[in-house]
Design a protein around this motif. Structure first.
Motif, PDB file in Angstrom:
ATOM      1  N   GLY A 130      19.391  72.341  19.884  1.00 16.19           N
ATOM      2  CA  GLY A 130      19.948  73.265  20.961  1.00 16.19           C
ATOM      3  C   GLY A 130      18.784  74.265  21.334  1.00 16.19           C
ATOM      4  O   GLY A 130      17.734  74.211  20.578  1.00 16.19           O
ATOM      5  N   PRO A 131      19.039  74.795  22.384  1.00 17.26           N
ATOM      6  CA  PRO A 131      17.831  75.871  22.702  1.00 17.26           C
ATOM      7  C   PRO A 131      17.631  76.919  21.958  1.00 17.26           C
ATOM      8  O   PRO A 131      16.270  77.295  21.917  1.00 17.26           O
ATOM      9  CB  PRO A 131      18.338  76.421  24.143  1.00 17.26           C
ATOM     10  N   LEU A 345      18.013  84.261  25.189  1.00 16.86           N
ATOM     11  CA  LEU A 345      17.266  84.916  24.014  1.00 16.86           C
ATOM     12  C   LEU A 345      17.938  86.304  23.792  1.00 16.86           C
ATOM     13  O   LEU A 345      17.903  86.696  22.422  1.00 16.86           O
ATOM     14  CB  LEU A 345      15.899  85.230  24.745  1.00 16.86           C
ATOM     15  N   GLN A 346      18.580  86.996  24.572  1.00 18.65           N
ATOM     16  CA  GLN A 346      19.162  88.314  24.783  1.00 18.65           C
ATOM     17  C   GLN A 346      20.373  87.951  23.335  1.00 18.65           C
ATOM     18  O   GLN A 346      20.724  88.586  22.426  1.00 18.65           O
ATOM     19  CB  GLN A 346      19.647  88.662  25.787  1.00 18.65           C
ATOM     20  N   ASP A 347      20.968  86.707  23.568  1.00 21.85           N
ATOM     21  CA  ASP A 347      22.255  86.414  22.519  1.00 21.85           C
ATOM     22  C   ASP A 347      21.508  86.363  21.079  1.00 21.85           C
ATOM     23  O   ASP A 347      22.232  86.896  20.269  1.00 21.85           O
ATOM     24  CB  ASP A 347      22.722  85.154  22.992  1.00 21.85           C
ATOM     25  N   GLY A 352      21.306  88.990  15.839  1.00 21.35           N
ATOM     26  CA  GLY A 352      20.343  89.519  14.762  1.00 21.35           C
ATOM     27  C   GLY A 352      19.255  88.504  14.362  1.00 21.35           C
ATOM     28  O   GLY A 352      18.843  88.298  13.256  1.00 21.35           O
ATOM     29  N   ILE A 353      19.347  87.311  15.102  1.00 20.54           N
ATOM     30  CA  ILE A 353      18.701  86.148  14.658  1.00 20.54           C
ATOM     31  C   ILE A 353      17.119  86.133  15.335  1.00 20.54           C
ATOM     32  O   ILE A 353      16.178  85.502  14.415  1.00 20.54           O
ATOM     33  CB  ILE A 353      19.397  84.806  15.349  1.00 20.54           C
ATOM     34  N   THR A 354      16.894  86.829  16.299  1.00 21.75           N
ATOM     35  CA  THR A 354      15.501  86.934  16.862  1.00 21.75           C
ATOM     36  C   THR A 354      15.202  88.168  17.320  1.00 21.75           C
ATOM     37  O   THR A 354      16.071  88.973  17.262  1.00 21.75           O
ATOM     38  CB  THR A 354      15.139  85.580  17.915  1.00 21.75           C
TER      39      THR A 354
END
Length: 384
Positions: A130-131, A345-347, A352-354
């Motif tokens: 997945g991305p 990316l914003q998601d 709180g993952i990246t």
């Protein structure tokens, strides 16, 4: 720049020294010194030429390696219907056929973070995943780890819950599952909950507890009443609906423009791509052929091929209704849908993952466009 070594400059002519009887010692010493210097220069020039020759040979060796197919390609993918291009590409010999003399070895993963860990450790060279794990790896490595070289599947991810849950508000205090912390469905679930005003912290706290679990374990826990729901890719979303009595609370396609979002992409180690561009091109040829086969084969042929691959990788097959429902939710495409990546990316940031980052350069679609003869856009986030 050419790797052909520059021609070695000719040694300068030291001239002829004439010695005459009765000549004073001083001029002789001076001329002897001149001879010594000249000889030294010749030796230095010869040594320099030798060094230049070694450097040139090293450069030629490196250049040859860059144009030589790899002896082996180690490919990772999942036993999911969303990974059907890999499943049928491997089981039907499509990818191996395009690789030619390069040996294909494979490794099966449950979720993206584990595949990324293996790729970054040098255990595999390329992977379907997945991305979001790809984005996370790119950000953490400051762009040095991976390149996204193609898409594979769009759609085919849903939040399936118990029948009594009818809204986001009903999830407060409940326990949900995702395939792995930091995976694409995990990020999608956490980001969606956040937009509903519900906290789901990566450490397990918050309004909703998320328990990342192996997909097969998630099905069993849901059947046993120990989970209230899960955000899963196909065929697991369909299995929760058809085999465990769940219902769809969120179909992820409803959250995206035109219902298009990347579920599966194809990435490669940047080092492997630099060392073996021919092999990457061959992999993409096999990948494109696999996607084309899926988009032209009959439903029965697709189901048979996918089940044969699942039997080989996981030891079991899927019921016809599960495969049928799964395939109706998925679009197979080589387009990675680059325009969605800023939101992805914003998601990840919201979940709180990246961390906020510049992901320009994450795509290298030049080889893909060379294979397909069409222009798939990197949306300003890399080369195409």
């Amino acid at each position: 720049m050419s790797n052909t070594p520059e021609p070695t400059p000719p040694a300068s002519n030291p001239g002829t020294t004439r010695i005459v009887a009765g000549e004073s010692n001083k001029p002789r010493r001076r001329r002897t010194l001149e001879i010594g210097i000249a000889v030294g220069l010749v030796l230095l020039i010869g040594a320099g030429a030798a060094v230049a020759s070694v450097v040139a040979k090293n450069n030629e060796t490196q250049a040859a390696a860059a144009t030589t197919p790899a002896a082996e390609l180690r490919l990772g993918y999942f036993g999911n219907v969303t990974h059907a291009p890999a499943l049928v590409g491997v089981s039907k010999g499509i990818i191996a056929g395009k690789l030619g003399s390069t040996k294909l070895t494979t490794q099966i993963f449950n979720a993206g973070p584990a595949a990324i860990e293996a790729l970054n450790a040098g255990a595999i060279d390329a992977a379907y995943l997945g991305p979001n794990p790809a984005i996370n790896s790119f950000v953490q490595s400051k762009g040095a780890s991976i390149s996204i070289i193609a898409g594979a599947a769009s759609g085919g991810a849903q939040l399936v819950v118990k029948p009594g849950i009818n809204s986001a508000a009903d999830l407060k205090g409940k326990t949900l599952a995702s395939p792995q912390l930091g995976g694409t469905q995990d990020v999608a679930l956490r980001a969606w909950l956040g937009k509903q005003g519900l906290k789901a912290n990566p450490n397990g706290g918050g309004d909703v507890a998320i328990n990342p679990s192996d997909n097969a374990q998630t099905l069993k826990l849901f059947q046993d009443g120990k989970l209230d729901g899960a955000w899963l890719p196909e065929p697991w979303a369909s299995r929760l609906v058809l085999q465990a009595g769940g219902k769809v609370l969120v179909d992820e396609k409803d959250l995206w423009d035109k219902g298009q979002f990347p579920t599966t992409i194809l990435i490669v180690s940047k080092k492997f791509a630099a060392d073996h561009p021919q092999t990457v091109t061959a992999l993409l040829q096999g990948h494109e052929a696999s996607v084309n086969w899926l988009n032209t084969a009959s439903a029965a042929d697709k189901a048979t091929a996918i089940n044969a691959a699942l039997k080989a990788t996981a030891g079991s097959t899927l019921p016809a209704d599960v495969i049928d429902r799964s395939l109706k939710n998925i679009t197979f495409t080589v387009d990675p849908l680059a325009g969605t990546y800023k939101k992805l990316l914003q998601d990840g940031v919201d979940a709180g993952i990246t961390k906020p980052a510049d992901i320009n350069g994450i795509f290298d679609l030049r080889a893909l466009n060379g294979v397909t003869g069409q222009k798939t856009s990197a949306a300003g986030l890399g080369q195409d």
